[in-house]
Design a protein around this motif. Structure first.
Motif, PDB file in Angstrom:
ATOM      1  N   LEU A 194       4.776   5.040   2.963  1.00 57.43           N
ATOM      2  CA  LEU A 194       4.437   6.362   2.994  1.00 57.43           C
ATOM      3  C   LEU A 194       5.589   7.393   2.646  1.00 57.43           C
ATOM      4  CD1 LEU A 194       2.117   8.312   3.646  1.00 57.43           C
ATOM      5  CD2 LEU A 194       2.864   8.722   5.909  1.00 57.43           C
ATOM      6  N   VAL A 195       5.059   8.115   1.516  1.00 61.67           N
ATOM      7  CA  VAL A 195       6.132   9.123   1.034  1.00 61.67           C
ATOM      8  C   VAL A 195       5.921  10.586   1.328  1.00 61.67           C
ATOM      9  CG1 VAL A 195       7.351  10.072  -1.138  1.00 61.67           C
ATOM     10  CG2 VAL A 195       6.699   7.488  -0.554  1.00 61.67           C
ATOM     11  N   TYR A 196       6.632  11.388   2.026  1.00 65.93           N
ATOM     12  CA  TYR A 196       6.388  12.751   2.396  1.00 65.93           C
ATOM     13  C   TYR A 196       6.598  13.542   1.095  1.00 65.93           C
ATOM     14  CZ  TYR A 196       8.275  17.261   3.889  1.00 65.93           C
ATOM     15  OH  TYR A 196       8.442  18.731   4.025  1.00 65.93           O
ATOM     16  N   SER A 197       5.919  14.074   0.946  1.00 69.13           N
ATOM     17  CA  SER A 197       5.803  15.139  -0.315  1.00 69.13           C
ATOM     18  C   SER A 197       5.692  16.558  -0.015  1.00 69.13           C
ATOM     19  CB  SER A 197       4.800  14.709  -1.528  1.00 69.13           C
ATOM     20  OG  SER A 197       4.724  15.624  -2.513  1.00 69.13           O
ATOM     21  N   ARG A 198       6.837  17.341  -0.692  1.00 67.89           N
ATOM     22  CA  ARG A 198       6.644  19.017   0.042  1.00 67.89           C
ATOM     23  C   ARG A 198       5.409  19.614  -0.477  1.00 67.89           C
ATOM     24  NH1 ARG A 198      12.213  17.997  -0.447  1.00 67.89           N
ATOM     25  NH2 ARG A 198      12.270  18.346  -2.525  1.00 67.89           N
ATOM     26  N   ARG A 199       5.307  19.383  -1.870  1.00 68.27           N
ATOM     27  CA  ARG A 199       3.880  19.735  -2.400  1.00 68.27           C
ATOM     28  C   ARG A 199       3.585  19.228  -3.815  1.00 68.27           C
ATOM     29  NH1 ARG A 199       2.426  26.218  -2.416  1.00 68.27           N
ATOM     30  NH2 ARG A 199       2.184  25.579  -0.482  1.00 68.27           N
ATOM     31  N   SER A 200       2.593  18.766  -4.044  1.00 67.47           N
ATOM     32  CA  SER A 200       2.264  17.879  -5.164  1.00 67.47           C
ATOM     33  C   SER A 200       0.872  18.382  -6.004  1.00 67.47           C
ATOM     34  CB  SER A 200       2.073  16.335  -4.841  1.00 67.47           C
ATOM     35  OG  SER A 200       1.772  15.523  -5.889  1.00 67.47           O
ATOM     36  N   ASN A 201       0.161  17.469  -6.582  1.00 61.12           N
ATOM     37  CA  ASN A 201      -1.012  17.985  -7.131  1.00 61.12           C
ATOM     38  C   ASN A 201      -2.202  18.235  -6.314  1.00 61.12           C
ATOM     39  OD1 ASN A 201      -1.472  15.389  -6.174  1.00 61.12           O
ATOM     40  ND2 ASN A 201      -2.372  14.636  -8.431  1.00 61.12           N
ATOM     41  N   LEU A 235       0.747  -1.218  -0.054  1.00 58.63           N
ATOM     42  CA  LEU A 235      -0.013   0.072  -0.008  1.00 58.63           C
ATOM     43  C   LEU A 235       0.940   1.188  -0.002  1.00 58.63           C
ATOM     44  CD1 LEU A 235      -2.702   1.489   0.361  1.00 58.63           C
ATOM     45  CD2 LEU A 235      -2.454   1.275   2.631  1.00 58.63           C
ATOM     46  N   TYR A 236       0.560   2.040  -1.052  1.00 60.01           N
ATOM     47  CA  TYR A 236       1.427   3.068  -0.986  1.00 60.01           C
ATOM     48  C   TYR A 236       0.938   4.454  -0.947  1.00 60.01           C
ATOM     49  CZ  TYR A 236       5.219   0.382  -3.462  1.00 60.01           C
ATOM     50  OH  TYR A 236       5.959  -0.457  -3.969  1.00 60.01           O
ATOM     51  N   GLN A 289       5.646  13.792   9.833  1.00 58.49           N
ATOM     52  CA  GLN A 289       5.700  13.311  11.212  1.00 58.49           C
ATOM     53  C   GLN A 289       5.528  11.777  11.209  1.00 58.49           C
ATOM     54  OE1 GLN A 289       2.820  15.289  13.540  1.00 58.49           O
ATOM     55  NE2 GLN A 289       3.480  14.582  15.551  1.00 58.49           N
ATOM     56  N   ILE A 290       4.889  10.834  10.237  1.00 52.79           N
ATOM     57  CA  ILE A 290       4.690   9.645   9.957  1.00 52.79           C
ATOM     58  C   ILE A 290       6.159   9.104   9.713  1.00 52.79           C
ATOM     59  CG2 ILE A 290       3.469   7.761   8.992  1.00 52.79           C
ATOM     60  CD1 ILE A 290       2.070   8.827  11.197  1.00 52.79           C
ATOM     61  N   ALA A 291       6.783   9.813   8.912  1.00 50.45           N
ATOM     62  CA  ALA A 291       8.097   9.516   8.296  1.00 50.45           C
ATOM     63  C   ALA A 291       9.083   9.351   9.379  1.00 50.45           C
ATOM     64  CB  ALA A 291       8.767  10.414   7.289  1.00 50.45           C
ATOM     65  N   LEU A 292       8.944   9.993  10.414  1.00 55.95           N
ATOM     66  CA  LEU A 292       9.865  10.183  11.689  1.00 55.95           C
ATOM     67  C   LEU A 292       9.321   9.193  12.613  1.00 55.95           C
ATOM     68  CD1 LEU A 292      10.503  14.018  11.616  1.00 55.95           C
ATOM     69  CD2 LEU A 292      12.048  12.328  10.672  1.00 55.95           C
ATOM     70  N   LEU A 293       8.408   8.180  12.229  1.00 57.27           N
ATOM     71  CA  LEU A 293       7.801   7.437  13.269  1.00 57.27           C
ATOM     72  C   LEU A 293       8.845   6.596  14.363  1.00 57.27           C
ATOM     73  CD1 LEU A 293       4.848   6.291  14.194  1.00 57.27           C
ATOM     74  CD2 LEU A 293       5.260   4.519  12.608  1.00 57.27           C
ATOM     75  N   ASP A 294       9.913   6.109  13.688  1.00 60.70           N
ATOM     76  CA  ASP A 294      10.903   5.335  14.522  1.00 60.70           C
ATOM     77  C   ASP A 294      11.299   6.427  15.604  1.00 60.70           C
ATOM     78  OD1 ASP A 294      10.463   3.182  13.119  1.00 60.70           O
ATOM     79  OD2 ASP A 294      12.092   3.536  11.773  1.00 60.70           O
ATOM     80  N   VAL A 295      11.543   7.895  15.228  1.00 61.10           N
ATOM     81  CA  VAL A 295      12.229   8.825  16.228  1.00 61.10           C
ATOM     82  C   VAL A 295      11.129   9.018  17.065  1.00 61.10           C
ATOM     83  CG1 VAL A 295      13.004  10.868  16.431  1.00 61.10           C
ATOM     84  CG2 VAL A 295      13.323   9.759  14.311  1.00 61.10           C
ATOM     85  N   ILE A 296       9.791   9.005  16.767  1.00 61.29           N
ATOM     86  CA  ILE A 296       8.748   9.250  17.849  1.00 61.29           C
ATOM     87  C   ILE A 296       8.611   8.071  18.835  1.00 61.29           C
ATOM     88  CG2 ILE A 296       6.103   9.315  18.279  1.00 61.29           C
ATOM     89  CD1 ILE A 296       6.288  10.712  15.471  1.00 61.29           C
TER      90      ILE A 296
END
Length: 834
Positions: free
Chosen positions: A345-352, A272-273, A283-290
């Motif tokens: 889950l990919v963190y995108s700065r600004r997309s469509n 699931l992408y 924030q989810i991309a930094l889940l391991d840190v949390i």
């Protein structure tokens, strides 16, 4: 006799209830006539009436029960505000709140009253205005408590002192008879006074005032900022309210919903992408840190630059915003992984997708009044970057990739999405944008909006680019607390490349909330992590000696008003505003007649109904379009295919593999057959009948001294039968005719937001198993249009103008129900070819 007595008693009671003229004065027993009702004085309890002020003063209402329907104590009423955001009000939670209430309100109040020899009877007679008078004397904790008490009374309409029974009794009828709006304004004033002095409970109530619009304009970003300050003060209930109101919480909840859908829609073993264009994804991309930090962060600094609020409990660890939503995400992710699925889950700065959390946006309209801007705190550190520093940062990110150190944040943005579907280590265009933003901050060439022009659609920043021209960027309404929390997580990751201002400045949604509060990224880092040696991680601090180039050169105040034309960046100080007001509504101002003419496309309906007092804040223009959808369609134009047009192949039986492929008409034969050049990887020309071609159903109407208009075959810009909506494209053509730069990202963003704010977004489930792209979801009843749109989306050639306009119009119509498919990138391409 019994019946007569009963009827007589009933009639008498009914007679007394209906006949107001038989009422008598509570003091002198004078009969009160309806004709002089305006001169009578009513007690605060609304039960008895006096004929005059003198009569009320000489014969006060004994045992007055106070205002009607107010039986709760002041402390209980304050607790209800927090209880509204807390489902389980536990005994421990209540005890903590009562302890803080005693320490910050009751005890300081008692100390002041004892020190000034107030008797018990005089204490009971203290009114809300007495509390306010005491609060204005000084700034000590005792006076903060009185400011909080006065604000609570004003907010909850608890007027007057108390009698022997503990009920509120009016001391001064004329003073206590203030309007609800005036009482709310006074409540906001004294909450703000105490909050700015560091009173934790006042911070919570001030945040609620901003969120609910009590005594001020609704501003969720500022309200969440005050909740966050209350969290740093460890005010009881602040974290619960902030988790409920924060934008990142809602964004993470959307990811949780997607994972729940994945449990039912995806077979075991599949991946699931998800791509998140928001800080919730970061924030989810930094889940391991949390998880390693146990959902808390090291203590922040005692004070923040530009804030000057004491944090008396700075030794305590700081809670992570949206921690409960993150736990739910972890639980759903583990459930999917246990059944063999993989979640990425990919963190995108600004997309469509232009909104941070589209499903949280409600139908809204542009505010009629002009937008206000302010200058953030001056940057104390020079953060301009050179080409060598950019190269050094890119090298560090590449080394990070080679070392396989986690977390590794790939670059996925609108530039990468446009050129390829794979994330990259970094994007050169984003780096150039970040360099431009940092340069503008260091030179003081920025102003940030105080409010949103369209509610829940984001704030704006106007800054001067490297080419000397003014630019405007929109960013989502994250509070500085949400940005600070995620910044602290980046620091906890121990990766210096992610703590660099160059990385943070690449995302405007992350960068501008920090600048609005701290003035520079270095100041924000020193606030969230004072225990780190930043000279060692980022290099020695460089004092900002850059020459300043403010957008408004000379001004006395820090608040500016922007021209009413959304595409004009002219600003003027509020105190010396010389903009010309619209002669119709008298509310929207413009710097010139040209700007007024350009904005008339949007303002005409606002002005029409506002000038008559009938403005309800809705996009009436789009409602009119919807009414046209119910009309019977009559074809106005004739679709005539000609050389150079794009067409889509369909219904071929002998060679069905050509169906759904787009091509370009090369020539037309006498037997009504077409030579069509296909574009399907291998260039090929085929001969095909007219009946096997779908033409592009777009027509351009040219008008004298007006901009051209795109329409469907029925001659209308919005058509449900054709599944086309040309509203955004026609707005761009109007901007081009007015001489505006319609190709800029800010212009396209503004057109998109203004259009889609008129529709309620809906979450539509979509499955890729049927072979149709997500943009075609909802087109099951429009089979022809769905085939055309799929072909246009799969085309790998330069399409004609009509084909590009049609592709955008199809998706625009579908996005009215499903905002996830907004045609931002496609509209930018159309703007370049118009």
């Amino acid at each position: 006799m019994g019946k007569q007595t009963k009827a007589k008693g009933k009639g008498k009671g009914s007679h007394q209830k209906k006949k107001v003229k038989n009422r008598r004065c509570q003091g002198c027993s004078k009969s009160l006539d309806d004709n002089d009702a305006r001169e009578y004085k009513t007690c605060v309890c609304r039960r008895v009436t006096f004929c005059s002020d003198a009569c009320q003063a000489n014969f006060p209402h004994v045992n007055c029960p106070g205002p009607p329907d107010i039986t709760l104590d002041l402390n209980v009423e304050s607790m209800k505000e927090i209880d509204a955001f807390r489902e389980a009000w536990t005994d421990e939670f209540r005890a903590r709140y009562e302890k803080q209430l005693d320490e910050t309100v009751n005890m300081p109040k008692a100390y002041y009253l004892n020190s000034n020899n107030y008797s018990m009877s005089s204490r009971r007679k203290l009114s809300e205005f007495d509390y306010a008078k005491i609060a204005d004397e000084d700034t000590t904790p005792e006076h903060q408590a009185f400011s909080y008490m006065a604000a609570c009374r004003f907010k909850h309409q608890l007027f007057g002192g108390r009698n022997e029974l503990g009920n509120y009794v009016s001391n001064d009828q004329e003073q206590d008879e203030i309007s609800v709006l005036e009482a709310r304004a006074l409540a906001f004033k004294y909450f703000e006074k105490a909050a700015k002095l560091g009173h934790g409970l006042s911070m919570i109530d001030l945040g609620l005032c901003y969120v609910n619009g009590v005594g001020c304009t609704i501003n969720r970003r500022i309200g969440n900022g005050w909740f966050w300050r209350a969290c740093l003060q460890e005010s009881v209930g602040a974290c619960n309210i902030l988790d409920d109101k924060a934008l990142v919480s809602t964004e993470i909840d959307e990811f949780v919903t997607t994972l729940e859908d994945g449990l039912t829609m995806f077979m075991p073993g599949r991946t699931l992408y998800m791509v998140g264009q928001n800080l919730g994804a970061l924030q989810i991309a930094l889940l391991d840190v949390i998880i390693n930090e146990n959902y808390t962060l090291p203590p922040f600094s005692d004070t923040a630059p530009g804030r000057h609020l004491p944090n008396r409990l700075s030794s305590a660890r700081v809670p992570i915003i949206a921690s409960e939503s993150i736990r739910q995400y972890v639980e759903m992710k583990n459930r999917l992984e246990r059944r063999g699925n993989k979640v990425e889950l990919v963190y995108s700065r600004r997309s469509n997708i232009t909104a941070a959390a589209l499903h949280t946006c409600k139908v809204a309209s542009r505010t009629i009044d002009n937008q206000l801007f302010f200058c953030p705190p001056e940057a104390s550190n020079n953060e301009t970057v050179t080409a060598d520093e950019v190269f050094s940062w890119c090298t560090g990110v590449h080394d990070l990739f080679l070392s396989n150190k986690e977390p590794l944040l790939y670059s996925f943005c609108e530039h990468v999405e446009r050129d390829s579907n794979e994330a990259q280590l970094f994007c050169l265009e984003c780096l150039n944008d970040a360099k431009e933003r940092l340069d503008a901050v260091s030179t003081g060439s920025i102003t940030i909006s105080l409010n949103e022009e369209i509610p829940e659609r984001g704030f704006a920043t106007i800054f001067r680019g490297l080419d000397g021209k003014l630019k405007m960027e929109t960013w989502y309404s994250y509070s500085h607390g949400e940005a600070e929390c995620i910044l602290a997580l980046l620091v906890a990751s121990d990766i210096s490349a992610y703590c660099s201002p160059l990385f943070i400045a690449q995302d405007p949604n992350f960068f501008w909330p920090l600048i609005a509060e701290h003035g520079s990224i270095r100041s924000a880092l020193e606030f969230v992590a004072p225990h780190r040696n930043w000279d060692e991680m980022l290099g020695p601090k460089q004092h900002n000696l850059c020459e300043k180039h403010p957008i408004v050169p000379s001004f006395d105040d820090n608040v500016f008003i922007k021209c009413g034309n959304g595409f004009c960046f002219m600003l003027q100080p509020c105190k010396s505003n010389s903009f010309l007001k619209c002669s119709g509504c008298k509310r929207r101002s413009y710097c010139s007649e040209k700007c007024q003419e350009t904005d008339w496309f949007t303002h005409k309906l606002e002005c029409k109904y506002a000038s008559k007092g009938k403005w309800s804040g809705s996009h009436l223009s789009y409602l009119e379009h919807d009414s046209k959808d119910e009309m019977e369609r009559v074809e106005k134009y004739v679709l005539d295919l000609k050389e150079g047009d794009n067409a889509v192949v369909h219904s071929l039986k002998k060679e069905p593999h050509y169906n759904g492929i787009i091509g370009t008409i090369q020539s037309i034969r006498d037997d009504d057959r077409f030579a069509l050049k296909l574009h399907s990887g291998i260039e090929k020309v085929i001969s095909i009948k007219r009946g096997n071609l779908y033409g592009i159903n777009v027509f351009c109407k040219k008008r004298k001294k007006k901009s051209r208009v795109f329409q469907c075959i029925h001659g209308i810009p919005v058509c449900a039968e054709c599944y086309l909506d040309f509203s955004t494209v026609n707005r761009l053509t109007a901007l081009k005719y007015a001489g505006e730069d319609m190709t800029s990202s800010a212009s396209v963003h503004q057109v998109i937001e203004l259009h889609f704010s008129a529709f309620e977004p809906k979450h539509v489930k979509w499955s890729s198993n049927d072979g149709w792209p997500i943009q075609c979801s909802g087109m099951e009843e429009h089979k022809k249009e769905r085939v055309i749109l799929k072909a246009l989306l799969n085309a790998n050639i330069q399409l004609s103008v009509n084909a590009q306009v049609a592709r955008t119009a199809y998706i625009t119509f579908g996005a009215r129900k499903q905002h996830d498919i907004r045609p931002l990138t496609l509209l930018q391409e159309v703007a370049k070819v118009l």
